[in-house]
Design an enzyme around this catalytic site. Sequence first.
Site, PDB file in Angstrom:
ATOM      1  N   GLY A 135       0.510  -5.091   0.611  1.00 39.40           N
ATOM      2  CA  GLY A 135      -0.431  -5.135  -0.444  1.00 39.40           C
ATOM      3  C   GLY A 135      -0.036  -5.659  -1.681  1.00 39.40           C
ATOM      4  O   GLY A 135      -0.823  -6.419  -2.527  1.00 39.40           O
TER       5      GLY A 135
ATOM      6  N   GLU B  49      -0.597  -9.243  -1.215  1.00 41.23           N
ATOM      7  CA  GLU B  49      -1.874  -9.594  -1.323  1.00 41.23           C
ATOM      8  C   GLU B  49      -2.501  -9.633  -2.716  1.00 41.23           C
ATOM      9  O   GLU B  49      -3.467 -10.262  -3.050  1.00 41.23           O
ATOM     10  CB  GLU B  49      -2.684  -8.378  -0.417  1.00 41.23           C
ATOM     11  CG  GLU B  49      -2.132  -8.700   0.948  1.00 41.23           C
ATOM     12  CD  GLU B  49      -2.827  -7.778   1.938  1.00 41.23           C
ATOM     13  OE1 GLU B  49      -2.478  -6.558   1.693  1.00 41.23           O
ATOM     14  OE2 GLU B  49      -3.618  -7.980   2.936  1.00 41.23           O
TER      15      GLU B  49
ATOM     16  N   ALA C 226       0.720  -1.183  -0.197  1.00 43.27           N
ATOM     17  CA  ALA C 226       0.106  -0.006  -0.132  1.00 43.27           C
ATOM     18  C   ALA C 226       0.775   1.034  -0.251  1.00 43.27           C
ATOM     19  O   ALA C 226       2.176   1.166   0.224  1.00 43.27           O
ATOM     20  CB  ALA C 226      -0.929  -0.021   1.338  1.00 43.27           C
TER      21      ALA C 226
ATOM     22  N   GLU D 246       3.399  -5.501   7.390  1.00 41.73           N
ATOM     23  CA  GLU D 246       2.619  -4.470   7.875  1.00 41.73           C
ATOM     24  C   GLU D 246       2.733  -4.492   9.547  1.00 41.73           C
ATOM     25  O   GLU D 246       2.855  -3.269  10.071  1.00 41.73           O
ATOM     26  CB  GLU D 246       1.120  -4.911   7.587  1.00 41.73           C
ATOM     27  CG  GLU D 246       0.834  -4.646   6.241  1.00 41.73           C
ATOM     28  CD  GLU D 246       1.096  -5.882   5.143  1.00 41.73           C
ATOM     29  OE1 GLU D 246       1.763  -6.789   5.593  1.00 41.73           O
ATOM     30  OE2 GLU D 246       0.266  -6.014   4.221  1.00 41.73           O
TER      31      GLU D 246
HETATM   32  N1  3HC Z   1       4.554   3.377   0.339  1.00 38.23           N
HETATM   33  C1  3HC Z   1       5.185   4.836  -0.162  1.00 38.23           C
HETATM   34  N2  3HC Z   1       6.508   5.005  -0.418  1.00 38.23           N
HETATM   35  C2  3HC Z   1       7.338   3.841  -0.246  1.00 38.23           C
HETATM   36  C3  3HC Z   1       6.860   2.532  -0.044  1.00 38.23           C
HETATM   37  C4  3HC Z   1       5.538   2.387   0.317  1.00 38.23           C
HETATM   38  N3  3HC Z   1       4.853   0.972   0.446  1.00 38.23           N
HETATM   39  N4  3HC Z   1       8.041   1.512   0.124  1.00 38.23           N
HETATM   40  C5  3HC Z   1       8.959   2.602  -0.008  1.00 38.23           C
HETATM   41  N5  3HC Z   1       8.673   3.726  -0.499  1.00 38.23           N
HETATM   42  C6  3HC Z   1       9.517   4.780  -0.662  1.00 38.23           C
HETATM   43  C7  3HC Z   1      10.513   5.073   0.316  1.00 38.23           C
HETATM   44  O1  3HC Z   1      10.014   6.223   1.420  1.00 38.23           O
HETATM   45  C8  3HC Z   1      11.580   5.690  -0.539  1.00 38.23           C
HETATM   46  O2  3HC Z   1      11.187   7.043  -0.950  1.00 38.23           O
HETATM   47  P1  3HC Z   1      12.062   8.282  -1.163  1.00 38.23           P
HETATM   48  O3  3HC Z   1      13.219   7.765  -2.120  1.00 38.23           O
HETATM   49  O4  3HC Z   1      11.472   9.337  -1.291  1.00 38.23           O
HETATM   50  O5  3HC Z   1      13.039   8.267   0.074  1.00 38.23           O
HETATM   51  C9  3HC Z   1      11.529   4.924  -1.856  1.00 38.23           C
HETATM   52  O6  3HC Z   1      10.211   4.318  -1.799  1.00 38.23           O
HETATM   53  C10 3HC Z   1      12.659   3.866  -1.906  1.00 38.23           C
HETATM   54  O7  3HC Z   1      12.542   2.965  -0.773  1.00 38.23           O
HETATM   55  P2  3HC Z   1      13.888   2.685   0.112  1.00 38.23           P
HETATM   56  O8  3HC Z   1      14.815   3.517   0.315  1.00 38.23           O
HETATM   57  O9  3HC Z   1      13.412   1.802   1.249  1.00 38.23           O
HETATM   58  O10 3HC Z   1      14.337   1.534  -0.925  1.00 38.23           O
HETATM   59  P3  3HC Z   1      15.106   0.063  -0.821  1.00 38.23           P
HETATM   60  O11 3HC Z   1      15.284  -0.329  -2.526  1.00 38.23           O
HETATM   61  O12 3HC Z   1      15.953   0.109   0.159  1.00 38.23           O
HETATM   62  O13 3HC Z   1      13.768  -1.087  -0.146  1.00 38.23           O
HETATM   63  C11 3HC Z   1      11.324  -1.843  -0.302  1.00 38.23           C
HETATM   64  C12 3HC Z   1      12.664  -1.149  -1.172  1.00 38.23           C
HETATM   65  C13 3HC Z   1      12.130  -3.082   0.190  1.00 38.23           C
HETATM   66  C14 3HC Z   1      10.338  -2.003  -0.887  1.00 38.23           C
HETATM   67  C15 3HC Z   1      11.392  -1.059   1.063  1.00 38.23           C
HETATM   68  O14 3HC Z   1      11.035   0.491   0.682  1.00 38.23           O
HETATM   69  C16 3HC Z   1      10.224  -1.437   2.004  1.00 38.23           C
HETATM   70  O15 3HC Z   1      10.419  -2.430   2.836  1.00 38.23           O
HETATM   71  N6  3HC Z   1       9.045  -0.663   1.798  1.00 38.23           N
HETATM   72  C17 3HC Z   1       8.136  -1.057   2.654  1.00 38.23           C
HETATM   73  C18 3HC Z   1       7.348  -2.040   2.337  1.00 38.23           C
HETATM   74  C19 3HC Z   1       6.167  -2.262   3.145  1.00 38.23           C
HETATM   75  O16 3HC Z   1       6.172  -2.288   4.369  1.00 38.23           O
HETATM   76  N7  3HC Z   1       4.866  -2.602   2.500  1.00 38.23           N
HETATM   77  C20 3HC Z   1       3.771  -2.720   3.395  1.00 38.23           C
HETATM   78  C21 3HC Z   1       2.814  -1.626   3.324  1.00 38.23           C
HETATM   79  S1  3HC Z   1       1.534  -1.677   4.315  1.00 38.23           S
HETATM   80  C22 3HC Z   1       0.486  -2.418   3.435  1.00 38.23           C
HETATM   81  O17 3HC Z   1       0.690  -2.890   2.388  1.00 38.23           O
HETATM   82  C23 3HC Z   1      -1.082  -2.514   3.943  1.00 38.23           C
HETATM   83  C24 3HC Z   1      -1.932  -3.362   2.916  1.00 38.23           C
HETATM   84  O18 3HC Z   1      -1.810  -4.932   3.796  1.00 38.23           O
HETATM   85  C25 3HC Z   1      -3.266  -2.837   3.012  1.00 38.23           C
END
Ligand code: 3HC
Length: 708
Positions: free
Chosen positions: A107, A110, A68, A130
Site C-alpha cells: 500500500g 500504491e 497496509a 502482497e
Molecule cells: N503492518 C503492521 N505491522 C508491520 C507491518 C505492516 N505492514 N510491517 C512491519 N510491521 C511491524 C512488524 O510486525 C514489527 O513489529 P514488532 O516490532 O512488534 O515485532 C515491526 O513492524 C518492525 O518490522 P520488522 O521487524 O520486519 O522490521 P525490519 O526493519 O526488519 O523490516 C520492513 C521492515 C521491510 C518494512 C518489513 O517489516 C516488511 O517487509 N513489512 C511488510 C511489508 C508488506 O508486506 N507490505 C504489504 C502489506 S499488504 C498491503 O499493503 C495490501 C495493500 O495492497 C492493500
Amino acid sequence: MSSAAEAPVVQTRRDGDVLVVSINNPPVNALGQAVRAGLLAAIEQADADAAVRAVLIVGEGKAFIAGADIREFGKPAVPPSLPEVCNRLEASNKIVVAAIHGPALGGGLEVAMSAHYRLALPAAKLGLPEVNLGLLPGAGGTQRAPRLMGVQAAAELMLSGKHLSAKAAQAAGLVDKLVEGNDALAAGLAYANELLAQNARPRRTRDIAIATTEETRAAALAELDALAAETAKKSRGLFSPLKIIECARAAVELPFDQGLARERALFTECLNSPQRAGLVHAFFAERETAKIPEAKAAAPRHFAKIAVIGGGTMGAGITVSALDAGLAVTMIERDAESIARGQANVEKVYNGLIAKGRMTEEAKAAIMARYTPSTSYDSIADVDLVIEAVFEDLEVKKAVFKELDRVCKSGAVLATNTSYLDIDAIAAATSRPQDVIGLHFFSPANIMKLLEIVVPAKVAPDVVTTAFELAKKMKKVPVRAGVCDGFIGNRILAVYKQAADYIMEDGASPYEIDEAVRAFGYPMGPFQVTDLAGGDIGWATRKRRAATRDPKARYVEVADRVCENGWFGQKTGRGFYLYPQGARVGQADPEVLAIVDAERARKGVVPRKFTADEIMRRYMAAMVNEGAKVLEEGIALRPLDIDVTFLSGYGFPRWRGGPMKWADMAGLPKVLADIEEFAKEDALFWKPAPLLQKLVAEGKDFDSLNKA
Ligand code: 3HC
Ligand code: NAI
C-alpha cells in the site's frame, strides 16, 4: 491534554506553497485507519486551500510507508478504504509529490504511485510484496504499476514480491528522480518547488495508456499467458499469484475504473482465503520468536572472533554463515588432512558462487582473509564464541568441551550443534555450564534459515541473548527450544515419521505417502527426505535407541531392511527410490515394495487402502499431538515457535502457517477426534496430549497460547 502518544499519525504544515504531509505511525508507518483518514483529510485540506500549490508526502522514521496495516486483515473494514484514499490523492488538483527515503511497500508504493511525481533517496526500497501474504496489491497497484513500468515488469514485481532499490526503481519507471542523502523532507521540498517553478501540472498515473494498438495489446496478453503457465507450475497450490496475473490482464483489457473494480473483487477473494490467514500468521510468528524471556534481563555479550570445531558438512556450512556475517572464524580439526578437507568444504561454497558469476575472486579472498585453519585448540584461547560440530557422539563431544574449558577465555560462549544429545550433560563436562548452549543449525547451514537455540538448565541469560544476536547477524530465524531428545523439530519429526511408517506397513506405499505429503504442499515427502539426507543417519539413531525403546511400542523394520542392503538413498544410487546414473529424482523401486510386502506378511498385517486425505489426517495428527506435548513440557515457548520451526527448517507449506496454525484452522476438536479414533488401533502411540484435550474442553485454540 495532549501527549506524544496522542499526536496525530498524519500531520500537515505549510512550507511556502507546499503542504507537507508527514506520516508518523511507528514502527513502519503502516496504513492503519487513522493514517488513511489523516491522508484523506490532508488532501481535502490541500484542495480546499487556494494558497497551497503542491502537496509533499513524507514518512517519519526509517520507512516511507511499509504498506497496509497487516494487523487489520481479517477484521471488519473501517473507512476510508485505501483505494479511496489513493484515488482521492491522484484526483487532487494540486501537484502531489512523494519523497521516498525507506521502504515503500505494498500500500505504501500504491500511495506513491497515486502521487503525481516520485522522488527516491538511496535507502528507498520499493515493492509490492502482497503475494508473500497471500494477497495482491489491492489499492490500485495492479492497475497503476503496469502503466508506470510496463505490464510484464509489473507482473513480475508483484509475483516475486521483490524489493527494488532506488536506482532499479528509477530504471523501471517507478521513480522520476533520485537524490543523494537521507533528508526526504529537504529533497522533497526542493523537488516540489522545482516542479512548481516549471509550472508542472498534476500528472495522473491512471491516464497513462497501455497497449494502445492491437499488436501491443496482443503481445502484452501473450506475455501474461506465458507468465501464467510458468506461475501455475511454480506457485504450487498458491492462490494469489494467478489472481495477480488476472489483474494485470484487466489492466490491459479494461478501462482504469473497471480494472480497479476487478482488482477489488480479486483482492477480497484473496483476503478471505485461508492462505492469507496462514501467511500472515507466518509473517508475525517469525517476528515473535525473538521475543524471549531473557531479552529484557540480559544484554548480549560482545563477539567478533569465533571458532568452529569440526569442518565436516555442518562445520563448513556454519563457518560460511559466520564469515558471511562479517565474523572472523578459526576452524579446528583433528589433523592436517581433516583441516585441509574442512577448508576445501568452505571454499567449495564460494567457488560455486564464482562459477555462477555471483562472486568475484577478490571478494572470496577478502572473506577468506577472516578464516584461519588450525589443528590446535590453543589457537582459540582468545575467541568470544565457539560452535562445536564434531561427530554426534556424547563422549567425543564431552572430550571436546573439556578442551574448550581448558583453553577458552573466561566468558566465552561455548555452543554445540548437536542434533539430539543431552546438552546438560555436555555442559556438565565443563567447569562453566553457565556458558554452554545449543545452537542447532540445519543442513546446509549456510542456506537453511532455521536456528534452534537450545537452552540448558544452567545457562546464563546473557548467553541466550548472545545466541539470538548471533542469529540476527547470520540472518537466521531463531527459535528458543528446551533440552530433550531432538529438541522441537527433530523430536516432532521422529513422531510423524513413525506415523508414516505405520501407514506404510498398514497398506500405503512409500510413494503414495510421499505423493500425499507433496499434495499437501511440502516440496518432498518423508521417504524422499530420508533418501536425500542418507538412510544411514536414521538407521544409526534407531540402533542407538534400540536398547531404550519401549518393548510394547510398535516398530516398523522396513527402513532397517532397506539399509541392510546398503541402500542409503541418493548417495548410494538407491534407497526407498532408485536413482539410476546419479538422477536427482527417484523412481519407484519394486524391490522396496517387495520388502514392504514381506514385512507386512511377517507381521500378519492385511494391507488396506489409504486415500491421500486419510494419510494426511494421520500424518498431521501425529505432528500436532507431539507438538502439544512439546508445549506442555515447555520445550517450545509458544505454538508459534513450533510453527516457525517447521516453516523454516522442515519445508512445511508456508501458506498453511505451520502445524499448530493448521490445527487451529482444521479445528482442534476434529484433530482430537481423529487421534481418539486412531488410538483404538494403537493406544500407546496415539495417546492424546493432555494440553490438546484441555484446549478442546475449554473451547480454545493454540493461538490463545500465543497471546497469553
Ligand atoms: N503492518 C503492521 N505491522 C508491520 C507491518 C505492516 N505492514 N510491517 C512491519 N510491521 C511491524 C512488524 O510486525 C514489527 O513489529 P514488532 O516490532 O512488534 O515485532 C515491526 O513492524 C518492525 O518490522 P520488522 O521487524 O520486519 O522490521 P525490519 O526493519 O526488519 O523490516 C520492513 C521492515 C521491510 C518494512 C518489513 O517489516 C516488511 O517487509 N513489512 C511488510 C511489508 C508488506 O508486506 N507490505 C504489504 C502489506 S499488504 C498491503 O499493503 C495490501 C495493500 O495492497 C492493500
Ligand atoms: P561430519 O561427519 O560431516 O563432520 C564432523 C567433523 O568433525 C569431521 O570433519 C571430523 O573430522 C571432525 N571431528 C571429529 N572429532 C573432532 C575433534 N575432536 N576435534 C575436531 N574435529 C573433530 O558431521 P556433520 O554432519 O557435520 O555433523 C556434525 C554435528 O552436527 C553432529 O553433532 C550432527 O548431529 C550435527 N548436525 C548435523 C546435521 C546434518 O544434517 N548433517 C544437521 C544438524 C546438526
